[in-house]
Design a protein around this motif. Structure first.
Motif, PDB file in Angstrom:
ATOM      1  N   THR A 270       0.815  -1.220   0.000  1.00 57.72           N
ATOM      2  CA  THR A 270       0.000   0.000   0.000  1.00 57.72           C
ATOM      3  C   THR A 270       0.848   1.270   0.000  1.00 57.72           C
ATOM      4  OG1 THR A 270      -0.331  -0.404   2.368  1.00 57.72           O
ATOM      5  CG2 THR A 270      -2.160  -0.906   0.906  1.00 57.72           C
ATOM      6  N   LEU A 271       2.165   1.146  -0.106  1.00 58.51           N
ATOM      7  CA  LEU A 271       2.986   2.304  -0.456  1.00 58.51           C
ATOM      8  C   LEU A 271       2.450   2.977  -1.717  1.00 58.51           C
ATOM      9  CD1 LEU A 271       6.658   1.083   0.130  1.00 58.51           C
ATOM     10  CD2 LEU A 271       5.688   3.206   1.033  1.00 58.51           C
ATOM     11  N   LEU A 272       1.852   2.172  -2.595  1.00 58.60           N
ATOM     12  CA  LEU A 272       1.263   2.708  -3.826  1.00 58.60           C
ATOM     13  C   LEU A 272       0.196   3.752  -3.550  1.00 58.60           C
ATOM     14  CD1 LEU A 272       0.723  -0.420  -6.125  1.00 58.60           C
ATOM     15  CD2 LEU A 272       2.092   1.587  -6.663  1.00 58.60           C
ATOM     16  N   ALA A 273      -0.499   3.617  -2.431  1.00 62.71           N
ATOM     17  CA  ALA A 273      -1.603   4.533  -2.129  1.00 62.71           C
ATOM     18  C   ALA A 273      -1.129   5.858  -1.560  1.00 62.71           C
ATOM     19  CB  ALA A 273      -2.573   3.870  -1.146  1.00 62.71           C
ATOM     20  N   LEU A 274       0.111   5.921  -1.088  1.00 62.40           N
ATOM     21  CA  LEU A 274       0.590   7.100  -0.371  1.00 62.40           C
ATOM     22  C   LEU A 274       0.561   8.378  -1.214  1.00 62.40           C
ATOM     23  CD1 LEU A 274       1.431   7.497   2.536  1.00 62.40           C
ATOM     24  CD2 LEU A 274       3.810   7.180   1.831  1.00 62.40           C
ATOM     25  N   PRO A 275       1.097   8.390  -2.443  1.00 61.52           N
ATOM     26  CA  PRO A 275       1.034   9.638  -3.228  1.00 61.52           C
ATOM     27  C   PRO A 275      -0.387  10.068  -3.566  1.00 61.52           C
ATOM     28  CG  PRO A 275       1.867   7.828  -4.577  1.00 61.52           C
ATOM     29  CD  PRO A 275       1.843   7.349  -3.157  1.00 61.52           C
ATOM     30  N   PHE A 276      -1.291   9.126  -3.719  1.00 62.53           N
ATOM     31  CA  PHE A 276      -2.693   9.478  -3.984  1.00 62.53           C
ATOM     32  C   PHE A 276      -3.336  10.092  -2.735  1.00 62.53           C
ATOM     33  CE2 PHE A 276      -1.676   6.024  -6.952  1.00 62.53           C
ATOM     34  CZ  PHE A 276      -1.961   6.659  -8.152  1.00 62.53           C
ATOM     35  N   ALA A 277      -2.954   9.605  -1.555  1.00 61.45           N
ATOM     36  CA  ALA A 277      -3.425  10.236  -0.319  1.00 61.45           C
ATOM     37  C   ALA A 277      -2.923  11.672  -0.229  1.00 61.45           C
ATOM     38  CB  ALA A 277      -2.948   9.429   0.895  1.00 61.45           C
ATOM     39  N   GLY A 278      -1.674  11.915  -0.649  1.00 64.32           N
ATOM     40  CA  GLY A 278      -1.139  13.268  -0.662  1.00 64.32           C
ATOM     41  C   GLY A 278      -1.905  14.187  -1.591  1.00 64.32           C
ATOM     42  N   LEU A 279      -2.293  13.683  -2.760  1.00 68.02           N
ATOM     43  CA  LEU A 279      -3.085  14.479  -3.701  1.00 68.02           C
ATOM     44  C   LEU A 279      -4.458  14.819  -3.128  1.00 68.02           C
ATOM     45  CD1 LEU A 279      -2.267  12.705  -7.094  1.00 68.02           C
ATOM     46  CD2 LEU A 279      -1.665  15.054  -6.463  1.00 68.02           C
ATOM     47  N   LEU A 280      -5.093  13.847  -2.492  1.00 71.34           N
ATOM     48  CA  LEU A 280      -6.397  14.100  -1.882  1.00 71.34           C
ATOM     49  C   LEU A 280      -6.285  15.128  -0.759  1.00 71.34           C
ATOM     50  CD1 LEU A 280      -7.734  10.423  -1.734  1.00 71.34           C
ATOM     51  CD2 LEU A 280      -8.579  12.244  -3.230  1.00 71.34           C
ATOM     52  N   TRP A 281      -5.221  15.042   0.011  1.00 68.06           N
ATOM     53  CA  TRP A 281      -4.987  15.990   1.099  1.00 68.06           C
ATOM     54  C   TRP A 281      -4.779  17.413   0.543  1.00 68.06           C
ATOM     55  CZ3 TRP A 281      -0.203  15.547   4.876  1.00 68.06           C
ATOM     56  CH2 TRP A 281      -0.374  16.433   5.944  1.00 68.06           C
ATOM     57  N   ALA A 282      -4.064  17.518  -0.562  1.00 72.60           N
ATOM     58  CA  ALA A 282      -3.815  18.833  -1.164  1.00 72.60           C
ATOM     59  C   ALA A 282      -5.106  19.475  -1.669  1.00 72.60           C
ATOM     60  CB  ALA A 282      -2.804  18.699  -2.301  1.00 72.60           C
ATOM     61  N   GLY A 283      -6.047  18.683  -2.121  1.00 70.21           N
ATOM     62  CA  GLY A 283      -7.337  19.216  -2.548  1.00 70.21           C
ATOM     63  C   GLY A 283      -7.427  19.470  -4.032  1.00 70.21           C
ATOM     64  N   ARG A 284      -8.643  19.636  -4.508  1.00 70.25           N
ATOM     65  CA  ARG A 284      -8.910  19.758  -5.938  1.00 70.25           C
ATOM     66  C   ARG A 284      -8.384  21.051  -6.537  1.00 70.25           C
ATOM     67  NH1 ARG A 284     -15.288  19.450  -6.129  1.00 70.25           N
ATOM     68  NH2 ARG A 284     -14.829  17.972  -4.445  1.00 70.25           N
ATOM     69  N   ALA A 285      -8.265  22.101  -5.720  1.00 70.40           N
ATOM     70  CA  ALA A 285      -7.843  23.405  -6.249  1.00 70.40           C
ATOM     71  C   ALA A 285      -6.331  23.588  -6.227  1.00 70.40           C
ATOM     72  CB  ALA A 285      -8.515  24.529  -5.455  1.00 70.40           C
TER      73      ALA A 285
END
Length: 501
Positions: A270-285
């Motif tokens: 699940t290291l694979l999920a980590l950068p996607f979690a970062g993108l979600l945290w940063a937000g859509r804008a």
């Protein structure tokens, strides 16, 4: 008193069918489930009777096959009988979960002996040995622990949190297999309950029907088989990563990254999920500077936590060197890259070449290509801001799909990883749903005909032949001839053509 509504009656029948199927598999596990050599159950009636004669073992084999296929049918029928996926269906789904899971918690391990590997790795920890450099064979009398021979020489590929759980299970149980197995099973149930809690939360964020997703994902027989009956630690891994992605998507990023990191500390895939979690945290804008900032914060927080855990257990980042599973050059016939690599190696061998080296090149190329695809998906930001969360999660789903589909070995529980990620982002009716039906039926059949445990004087060929014959006959009946379920596996135009003919 008025008669019950037909739909309600049909739902109850489906629930009870699944319960009966789960009970049948649990009883049948007495004869063909995996036992350790040190298990007191071997010397306990009715275990000794069920395992020592061929007729009894065959009866248990039929019970397991029929029970699991009945569970599959109950799942299909529940989807048909609920009909409208409204919030009123949630209590029914919760009832189905408890009906179908509870008996499996007490089954002898079915279709996998990984839980015995967990016990061995826990003993390594208890004796002060490093599981990242020592295999289970470092233990005295390790052959009585019951793990797969692949694990006897191989280091563990699991993260430090799971090692602590293994250590705790062995310490609490005093090394006795049965209580340790129950502890691992309870962690599996915890993972399933986390999925039941967080799958609908994510689907509510992205506009996917929550009740349908719960039925399709969490009640799926392949998930219940692998996460409960087999007791794989993937259950806890998937529960934690799903919760983490939910909190990251709702801008509670620190909690989200902590939970994703906990998932990594169970199983590092699940290291694979980590950068996607970062993108979600940063937000859509977020623009690119903000995305890189949040990626950095995600990496620092996650690596800091893993470093702290490594310091506390004295093993550091030893798991990084053990990421490749044992038998990494193995292949399986339904893995596309595995079949391609094995075929290329066979062809080279025919002409006097070194086929094993060619196969390894193909397998390695598949791994490298999957990593490149995953990296590309990380940087591919959804264009529609209204679909940002759904798009990021779908990219995460495809990243995991790339890793699974380009591996030389595909395990049945890998399907569950993909089912969770694709399920929370939406699986459409029609071709996509039929694909899930076919894959579920296929991996149920694979489980029934794969790992069976019998004593050495019982002819395993006969038992496996019975499992293949009974399992295949029952699954094919559901797909082709069962009056209630066979329509699910056909496109609507098939029925239009039949009526026209």
């Amino acid at each position: 008193m008025s008669a019950p509504k037909p739909a309600t009656t049909g739902v109850e029948v489906a629930l009870r069918q699944g319960l009966v199927g789960s009970l049948m598999a649990t009883v049948g596990s007495i004869g063909i489930g995996w036992l350790a050599g040190s298990s007191f159950l071997i010397r306990t009636w009715p275990f000794i009777v069920a395992r020592t004669t061929l007729p009894a073992v065959i009866v248990c084999t039929v019970l397991v096959c029929a029970g699991i296929v009945l569970l599959l049918r109950a799942w299909l029928r529940l989807g048909q009988r609920i009909g409208q996926w409204t919030p009123e269906a949630r209590p029914v789904l919760k009832k189905a979960l408890w009906y179908w899971v509870t008996p499996l918690v007490f089954a002898v391990p079915l279709f996998s002996r990984d839980m015995y590997a967990y016990i061995g790795q826990g003993r390594l920890m208890l004796e002060g040995l490093d599981p990242y450099t020592n295999g289970i064979s470092s233990l005295s009398n390790y052959f009585n622990l019951g793990p797969d021979t692949l694990w006897t020489e191989a280091p563990t590929p699991y993260g430090p949190l799971w090692l602590w759980i293994e250590f705790g299970a062995v310490a609490i149980s005093g090394g006795a297999p049965e209580p340790a197995l129950l502890i691992f099973r309870l962690f599996g149930v915890l993972g399933v309950l986390m999925l039941f809690r967080y799958v609908p939360r994510i689907t509510a964020l992205v506009g996917v029907n929550s009740e349908r997703a719960l039925w399709l994902v969490v009640l799926n027989p392949v998930l219940l088989i692998n996460f409960v009956a087999s007791g794989h630690n993937d259950a806890l891994m998937m529960g934690l990563v799903t919760a983490g992605l939910y909190y990251a998507a709702t801008r509670r990023g620190i909690r989200g990254v902590v939970l994703v990191t906990a998932s990594i500390a169970v199983k590092p895939i699940t290291l694979l999920a980590l950068p996607f979690a970062g993108l979600l945290w940063a937000g859509r804008a977020a623009g690119w500077p903000r995305r890189f900032l949040y990626w950095g914060a995600t990496a620092v927080l996650s690596l800091g936590l893993l470093a702290l855990v490594g310091y506390l257990n004295g093993l550091g980042f030893g798991w990084l060197g053990a990421l490749s599973p044992p038998g990494e050059s193995l292949w399986i016939w339904f893995a596309p890259v595995g079949l391609l690599g094995a075929g290329a190696g066979f062809a080279v061998n025919l002409f006097g070449g070194h086929g094993a080296a060619v196969s390894d090149v193909v397998f390695t190329a598949g791994k490298v290509l999957s990593m490149l695809v995953a990296l590309w998906l990380v940087f591919r930001i959804p264009k529609n801001p209204e679909r940002f969360t759904q798009g990021i999660l779908r990219h995460a789903a495809w990243a995991f799909a790339a890793v699974v589909l380009m591996a030389s070995v595909i395990q049945p529980w890998y399907m569950v990883w993909l089912l969770v990620f694709f399920g929370v982002t939406g699986i459409a009716d029609g071709r996509q749903l039929r694909l899930v039906y076919y894959l579920t039926a296929f991996f149920v059949l694979i489980a029934l005909t794969d790992q069976l445990s019998v004593f050495v004087w019982i002819p395993i060929g006969v038992v496996r032949a019975v499992a293949i014959a009974v399992g295949a006959a029952l699954v094919l009946h559901l797909v082709y001839t069962d009056r209630k379920t066979h329509r699910l596996f056909r496109a609507p135009r098939f029925w239009r053509r039949r009526r026209a003919g």
